[in-house]
Design a protein around this motif. Structure first.
Motif, mmCIF file in Angstrom:
data_model
loop_
_atom_site.group_PDB
_atom_site.id
_atom_site.type_symbol
_atom_site.label_atom_id
_atom_site.label_comp_id
_atom_site.label_asym_id
_atom_site.label_seq_id
_atom_site.Cartn_x
_atom_site.Cartn_y
_atom_site.Cartn_z
ATOM 1 N N SER A 93 0.862 -1.173 0.000
ATOM 2 C CA SER A 93 0.000 0.000 0.000
ATOM 3 C C SER A 93 0.909 1.237 0.000
ATOM 4 O O SER A 93 2.066 1.153 -0.437
ATOM 5 N N SER A 94 0.390 2.361 0.476
ATOM 6 C CA SER A 94 1.230 3.556 0.462
ATOM 7 C C SER A 94 0.860 4.490 1.614
ATOM 8 O O SER A 94 -0.205 4.353 2.214
ATOM 9 N N MET A 95 1.772 5.427 1.877
ATOM 10 C CA MET A 95 1.601 6.324 3.030
ATOM 11 C C MET A 95 2.076 7.723 2.710
ATOM 12 O O MET A 95 2.970 7.885 1.888
ATOM 13 N N ASN A 96 1.549 8.663 3.391
ATOM 14 C CA ASN A 96 1.817 10.109 3.472
ATOM 15 C C ASN A 96 0.691 10.880 2.756
ATOM 16 O O ASN A 96 -0.216 10.258 2.185
ATOM 17 N N GLY A 100 -5.662 -2.986 2.793
ATOM 18 C CA GLY A 100 -4.675 -2.268 1.973
ATOM 19 C C GLY A 100 -5.030 -0.813 1.723
ATOM 20 O O GLY A 100 -4.471 -0.170 0.833
ATOM 21 N N ILE A 101 -5.970 -0.263 2.508
ATOM 22 C CA ILE A 101 -6.338 1.163 2.355
ATOM 23 C C ILE A 101 -5.111 2.018 2.703
ATOM 24 O O ILE A 101 -4.493 1.810 3.750
ATOM 25 N N PRO A 102 -4.726 2.963 1.840
ATOM 26 C CA PRO A 102 -3.521 3.755 2.119
ATOM 27 C C PRO A 102 -3.681 4.649 3.350
ATOM 28 O O PRO A 102 -4.801 4.918 3.801
ATOM 29 N N MET A 103 -2.559 5.088 3.857
ATOM 30 C CA MET A 103 -2.529 5.829 5.122
ATOM 31 C C MET A 103 -2.076 7.266 4.863
ATOM 32 O O MET A 103 -0.986 7.485 4.337
ATOM 33 N N ALA A 104 -2.908 8.235 5.257
ATOM 34 C CA ALA A 104 -2.538 9.639 5.029
ATOM 35 C C ALA A 104 -1.464 10.111 6.008
ATOM 36 O O ALA A 104 -0.681 11.003 5.682
ATOM 37 N N GLY A 105 -1.440 9.531 7.203
ATOM 38 C CA GLY A 105 -0.415 9.990 8.146
ATOM 39 C C GLY A 105 -0.655 9.488 9.548
ATOM 40 O O GLY A 105 -1.613 8.772 9.818
ATOM 41 N N ASN A 106 0.264 9.900 10.437
ATOM 42 C CA ASN A 106 0.121 9.516 11.839
ATOM 43 C C ASN A 106 -0.389 10.703 12.661
ATOM 44 O O ASN A 106 -0.827 11.720 12.106
ATOM 45 N N HIS A 107 -0.310 10.545 13.967
ATOM 46 C CA HIS A 107 -1.008 11.429 14.904
ATOM 47 C C HIS A 107 -0.874 12.925 14.595
ATOM 48 O O HIS A 107 -1.868 13.647 14.587
ATOM 49 N N LEU A 108 0.348 13.391 14.338
ATOM 50 C CA LEU A 108 0.522 14.839 14.166
ATOM 51 C C LEU A 108 0.104 15.334 12.785
ATOM 52 O O LEU A 108 0.209 16.523 12.490
ATOM 53 N N MET A 109 -0.408 14.434 11.940
ATOM 54 C CA MET A 109 -0.856 14.853 10.609
ATOM 55 C C MET A 109 -2.341 15.167 10.582
ATOM 56 O O MET A 109 -2.880 15.573 9.545
ATOM 57 N N GLU A 118 4.539 12.934 -3.367
ATOM 58 C CA GLU A 118 4.123 11.677 -3.985
ATOM 59 C C GLU A 118 4.032 10.630 -2.875
ATOM 60 O O GLU A 118 4.817 10.667 -1.920
ATOM 61 N N PRO A 119 3.111 9.661 -2.993
ATOM 62 C CA PRO A 119 3.001 8.668 -1.911
ATOM 63 C C PRO A 119 4.217 7.755 -1.811
ATOM 64 O O PRO A 119 4.865 7.475 -2.823
ATOM 65 N N ALA A 120 4.526 7.333 -0.583
ATOM 66 C CA ALA A 120 5.632 6.377 -0.367
ATOM 67 C C ALA A 120 5.051 4.968 -0.313
ATOM 68 O O ALA A 120 4.146 4.704 0.474
ATOM 69 N N ALA A 133 5.421 6.228 10.663
ATOM 70 C CA ALA A 133 6.687 6.944 10.480
ATOM 71 C C ALA A 133 7.640 6.105 9.630
ATOM 72 O O ALA A 133 8.255 6.595 8.676
ATOM 73 N N ASN A 134 7.763 4.823 9.958
ATOM 74 C CA ASN A 134 8.656 3.943 9.204
ATOM 75 C C ASN A 134 8.218 3.798 7.754
ATOM 76 O O ASN A 134 9.046 3.764 6.843
ATOM 77 N N GLY A 135 6.903 3.731 7.567
ATOM 78 C CA GLY A 135 6.384 3.588 6.201
ATOM 79 C C GLY A 135 6.709 4.805 5.362
ATOM 80 O O GLY A 135 7.174 4.704 4.223
ATOM 81 N N LYS A 136 6.481 5.997 5.942
ATOM 82 C CA LYS A 136 6.764 7.231 5.199
ATOM 83 C C LYS A 136 8.243 7.324 4.852
ATOM 84 O O LYS A 136 8.622 7.896 3.838
#
Ligand code: BF8
Ligand code: SF4
Length: 645
Positions: free
Chosen positions: A247-250, A312-321, A406-408, A482-485
């Motif tokens: 999937s992807s993140m950010n 597999g839904i992508p992730m926009a970010g973690n807590h501070l996002m 661009e997504p990671a 964080a690791n994914g990004k």
């Protein structure tokens, strides 16, 4: 409004998307979590030390253990009592949060058992049967629905007062269970331990600080081997056991030409339904009519992790996002359930066309539209929420659209079942690699973001140091994001690992950093640790394992820390907990627990130094097991050189 983050924002995150959105915030005069933190500074020194108390109306009191001020509160409580009480209450709040989430999933299983839902069913009948067997239930000749009803009824007892021991805690090695029995920390009922923690910390009840902390441990264990474990196990039964997927993140996962719906919070009950509703032809047609190319779902925080792991839904970010993502101008709806959702999001959303939709009656947000979720007619409500988002698409202001990166790509979905599958069905290859020393050990890097620390830096740097030294890293929660990004969770990241770990990852086609899921899924780490210990015939504390929470902020993280250490896993915290006003409590947590649970806490904000502490610990454990090991002290302890904030 004064925007104080100003040009200093480069110090606040290591991620390009966060920095870009902080610029937008500054330009548009929108307040963020960092601005509010700055307005709070300097934060109260007593509260930081844990020596303020406001639990009764004779107070509030502050004691001054290192100065000339009062040494006791009005009732006579000293720093040890006040710090221990405060810590116990943090653990109880965290454990209650996880466990109440577990209860919601359990009630859903119960509804499936009773045939009272239009949307949920049993996705994993084998796992359901295995769990039923653990609870001593006969499954032969019974339908999945009948087993679900019986298992749910049994598990409801886990929350009550009839049990002397939580059944899932018997997954731990027997030597670990003996420690819990001998110290009076074996968890009984989940609600019972939490209520007792509140009772004991009322004025004039438990005033022996060690006794308070032992019960706090028991409360934590009722979360790890109880409420959280139920949440994980039953989410797998209902929604599926995660399997590896790309999937992807950010913020790059957001789409400029589609309706974007953010799924934020923790409970997968609702988000699973939204995933289904967003694929409904009727909804897609509505989106098309509104001029959008489709409906794009993206996660935030642990709800995001749940649907990432399984769907597999992508992730926009973690807590501070959570505030920053709204400033992309492309979010039609932020759908929230509960936990870690800053009340500030409604104000940020008010600066854009974004709707915040709250869904659980126990978690309302002024300024949000509330659509009460009910599992009995979940699909209709899911569609109502998606429709509300779609209808908002036409309100988007094209000039304000800004998707900065661009997504990671990343790989998620490492349930224990999936890890064992990747290993060929047994943990033996992992055990062999650890024995040979190609993999030195394994570390869980977990927890949150905290605006007091540079976002993602602790997680990413610590992970880098560990994998390059052949330590397998498993991650959950916001740490995982964080690791994914940072690109550490793709199979190609094997190149970032040391020779031994890198070779194993390449052979298996997996990354050196494995995403195990949300924060309740830290129980997957307990299950894996227990399985490794049981296979080797040792207790968990003998294994070359460690935990780390480099950027934790929440009470839930404190509960996790309590159950991880009490399960025998050394844990390094990056943020200091509010205990330093009691040198006695600090000594117990960082040294004394060793003699009781075979593990302690350490506090080290510098990720390079935290990595050295962990590596020394792992080499010591290897040596104690008679495996090839470096002399722990030969691992250099770096000077503090990283700018932390
Ligand atoms: O339960 S890691 S900030 S989202 S508390 Fe919250 Fe922390 Fe994120 Fe998940 Ni966990
Ligand atoms: Fe003060 Fe004791 Fe009351 Fe706490 S419990 S507020 S220390 S009087």
């Amino acid at each position: 409004m004064t925007i104080v983050s100003g040009n200093g924002f480069k110090k606040k995150s290591i991620t390009a998307d966060a920095l870009a959105m902080m610029e937008v915030a500054q330009r548009e005069g929108i307040e963020t979590v960092w601005d509010r933190l700055a307005k709070q500074e300097p934060q109260c020194g007593y509260c930081n030390l844990g020596t303020s108390c406001r639990i009764c109306a004779m107070g509030p009191c502050r004691v001054d253990p290192f100065g000339d001020g009062p040494q006791k509160g009005v009732c006579g409580a000293d720093a040890d009592i006040i710090v221990a009480r405060n810590l116990a209450r943090m653990i109880a709040a965290g454990a209650s949060s996880h466990s109440d989430h577990g209860r919601d999933i359990l009630e859903t299983l119960h509804r499936v058992g009773e045939g009272k839902t239009d949307v949920y069913s049993i996705s994993e009948p084998e796992k359901l049967k295995a769990l039923a067997a653990e609870y001593g239930l006969e499954t032969e000749g019974k339908s999945d629905q009948e087993i679900a009803a019986e298992l749910a009824w049994e598990m409801m007892e886990d929350f009550g007062m009839r049990r002397e021991k939580l059944p899932l805690a018997s997954r731990a090695p027997s030597s670990r269970q003996e420690i819990w029995e001998n110290t009076g920390t074996y968890p009984r009922g989940i609600d019972r331990e939490n209520v007792e923690a509140l009772h004991r910390t009322h004025m004039g009840v438990d005033n022996d600080w060690v006794n308070i902390l032992l019960h706090a441990v028991r409360t934590g264990l009722s979360d790890g081997w109880g409420g959280s474990m139920i949440a994980t196990e039953l989410s797998d039964v209902l929604f599926g056991i995660p399997t590896p997927k790309i999937s992807s993140m950010n913020l790059g996962v957001l789409k400029a030409d589609e309706v974007n719906i953010i799924l934020h919070g923790h409970n997968p009950m609702l988000s699973e339904v939204i995933v289904a509703a967003a694929q409904d032809p009727e909804m897609l047609k509505l989106a098309e009519k509104a001029g959008a190319k489709g409906i794009n779902l993206a996660g935030l925080c642990c709800t995001g992790n749940e649907v990432l792991m399984r769907k597999g839904i992508p992730m926009a970010g973690n807590h501070l996002m959570q505030e920053l993502c709204i400033m992309t101008g492309v979010i039609e709806a932020m759908v929230v359930d509960y936990q870690c959702i800053m009340p500030a999001v409604t104000e940020t959303a008010g600066c854009y066309h974004t709707k915040v939709i709250s869904t659980f009656d126990k978690a309302k947000f002024p300024g949000a539209e509330h659509i009460s979720f009910n599992p009995e007619n979940g699909m209709a409500i899911g569609k109502q929420i998606v429709q509300s988002a779609v209808e908002n698409y036409t309100n988007r202001v094209p000039e304000r659209v800004h998707i900065p990166v661009e997504p990671a790509p990343m790989m998620a979905g490492f349930s224990i079942e999936a890890i064992l599958n990747a290993l060929g069905g047994t943990p033996d290859p992992l055990i062999d690699a650890i024995k040979e020393g190609t993999i030195r050990g394994a570390v869980g890097v977990v927890g949150c973001n905290n605006p007091k620390l540079k976002q993602d830096m602790g997680q990413v740097e610590l992970t880098k140091r560990l994998i390059e030294n052949d330590i397998l890293v498993v991650v959950t929660g916001c740490a995982a994001v964080a690791n994914g990004k940072a690109g550490q969770m793709v199979p190609e990241a094997a190149e970032m690992a040391g020779e031994g770990l890198g070779a194993v990852c390449k052979a298996l086609g997996i990354p050196p950093v494995l995403h195990l899921g949300s924060c309740v899924d830290n129980t997957r780490i307990l299950v894996l640790a227990a399985a490794l210990a049981n296979t080797l015939g040792v207790d968990i504390d003998a294994l070359p394992l460690a935990g780390a929470a480099p950027e934790w902020y929440s009470e839930k993280a404190v509960a996790i820390g309590a159950y991880v250490v009490a399960s025998g896993i050394y844990t390094v915290l990056g943020t200091a907990p509010p205990v330093f006003g009691s040198p006695n409590v600090v000594k117990l947590l960082t040294e004394g627990l060793q003699g009781v649970f075979g593990a302690t806490f350490a506090v080290e904000p510098d990720p390079n130094r935290a990595a050295a502490l962990i590596r020394r610990h792992i080499e010591k454990k290897r040596s104690d097991l008679g495996l090839s090991a470096l002399e722990p002290e030969s691992i250099p302890m770096p000077e503090v050189e990283v700018a932390l904030a």
